[in-house]
Design a protein around this motif. Structure first.
Motif, PDB file in Angstrom:
ATOM      1  N   GLU A  99       0.710   7.776  -6.505  1.00 26.98           N
ATOM      2  CA  GLU A  99      -0.344   8.757  -6.771  1.00 26.98           C
ATOM      3  C   GLU A  99      -0.042  10.136  -6.184  1.00 26.98           C
ATOM      4  OE1 GLU A  99      -3.025   8.148  -8.687  1.00 26.98           O
ATOM      5  OE2 GLU A  99      -2.220   6.125  -9.016  1.00 26.98           O
ATOM      6  N   LEU A 100       1.056  10.261  -5.454  1.00 22.39           N
ATOM      7  CA  LEU A 100       1.369  11.505  -4.758  1.00 22.39           C
ATOM      8  C   LEU A 100       2.538  12.245  -5.392  1.00 22.39           C
ATOM      9  CD1 LEU A 100       1.192  10.206  -1.066  1.00 22.39           C
ATOM     10  CD2 LEU A 100      -0.598  11.401  -2.335  1.00 22.39           C
ATOM     11  N   SER A 101       2.491  13.553  -5.289  1.00 28.35           N
ATOM     12  CA  SER A 101       3.655  14.347  -5.692  1.00 28.35           C
ATOM     13  C   SER A 101       4.739  14.159  -4.627  1.00 28.35           C
ATOM     14  CB  SER A 101       3.274  15.829  -5.780  1.00 28.35           C
ATOM     15  OG  SER A 101       3.026  16.349  -4.485  1.00 28.35           O
ATOM     16  N   SER A 102       5.944  14.608  -4.907  1.00 27.62           N
ATOM     17  CA  SER A 102       7.020  14.457  -3.923  1.00 27.62           C
ATOM     18  C   SER A 102       6.717  15.251  -2.650  1.00 27.62           C
ATOM     19  CB  SER A 102       8.367  14.865  -4.512  1.00 27.62           C
ATOM     20  OG  SER A 102       8.331  16.195  -4.960  1.00 27.62           O
ATOM     21  N   LEU A 103       6.089  16.405  -2.779  1.00 29.70           N
ATOM     22  CA  LEU A 103       5.709  17.203  -1.614  1.00 29.70           C
ATOM     23  C   LEU A 103       4.643  16.475  -0.787  1.00 29.70           C
ATOM     24  CD1 LEU A 103       6.110  19.844  -0.090  1.00 29.70           C
ATOM     25  CD2 LEU A 103       4.350  20.870  -1.528  1.00 29.70           C
TER      26      LEU A 103
ATOM     27  N   TYR B 217       0.806  -1.214   0.000  1.00 31.56           N
ATOM     28  CA  TYR B 217       0.000   0.000   0.000  1.00 31.56           C
ATOM     29  C   TYR B 217       0.845   1.272   0.000  1.00 31.56           C
ATOM     30  CZ  TYR B 217      -4.310  -2.550   0.237  1.00 31.56           C
ATOM     31  OH  TYR B 217      -5.351  -3.374  -0.068  1.00 31.56           O
ATOM     32  N   HIS B 218       1.988   1.205   0.613  1.00 36.55           N
ATOM     33  CA  HIS B 218       2.889   2.359   0.583  1.00 36.55           C
ATOM     34  C   HIS B 218       3.231   2.706  -0.866  1.00 36.55           C
ATOM     35  CE1 HIS B 218       5.980   5.022   2.379  1.00 36.55           C
ATOM     36  NE2 HIS B 218       6.563   4.823   1.201  1.00 36.55           N
ATOM     37  N   ASN B 219       3.642   1.706  -1.633  1.00 29.31           N
ATOM     38  CA  ASN B 219       3.998   1.938  -3.030  1.00 29.31           C
ATOM     39  C   ASN B 219       2.793   2.367  -3.855  1.00 29.31           C
ATOM     40  OD1 ASN B 219       6.610   1.277  -2.429  1.00 29.31           O
ATOM     41  ND2 ASN B 219       6.516  -0.759  -3.322  1.00 29.31           N
ATOM     42  N   LEU B 220       1.643   1.785  -3.580  1.00 32.90           N
ATOM     43  CA  LEU B 220       0.420   2.145  -4.301  1.00 32.90           C
ATOM     44  C   LEU B 220       0.081   3.614  -4.077  1.00 32.90           C
ATOM     45  CD1 LEU B 220      -1.805   0.742  -6.026  1.00 32.90           C
ATOM     46  CD2 LEU B 220      -3.056   0.424  -3.899  1.00 32.90           C
TER      47      LEU B 220
END
Length: 94
Positions: free
Chosen positions: A76-80, A69-72
């Motif tokens: 979907e998230l930006s680096s910020l 789930y961390h990778n999932l």
């Protein structure tokens, strides 16, 4: 009145948790619970009735790269957003 205790990874406790999970979801959690108990930051609780019956449980661990789930979520998230939400968080699993 109920008691909330730490989820201790002993065979009889695991079997009791697995039995409750199977009654609700119709499949076992035993293998996954044992696997997850080895993850960094693993914590869990069980809820026991006055009659010493397991009423429920919860557990989770530190969310780290290379976990499903961390990778999932990271994809979907930006680096910020990653820095804010995933870099140092606890994942509530069950």
């Amino acid at each position: 009145m109920v008691q909330v205790n730490d989820l201790v990874m002993e065979e009889r406790v695991i079997e009791t948790v697995d039995l409750l999970y199977e009654q609700i979801w119709n499949h076992s959690i035993k293998e996954r619970l044992i696997k997850h108990s080895g993850y960094k930051g693993f914590r869990g609780n069980i809820i026991i009735s006055d009659h010493k019956e397991l009423l429920g449980f919860s557990y989770g661990y530190s969310s780290l790269p290379d976990q499903f789930y961390h990778n999932l979520l990271a994809s979907e998230l930006s680096s910020l957003e990653y820095e804010k939400w995933l870099k140092d968080c606890f994942e509530l699993v069950e």
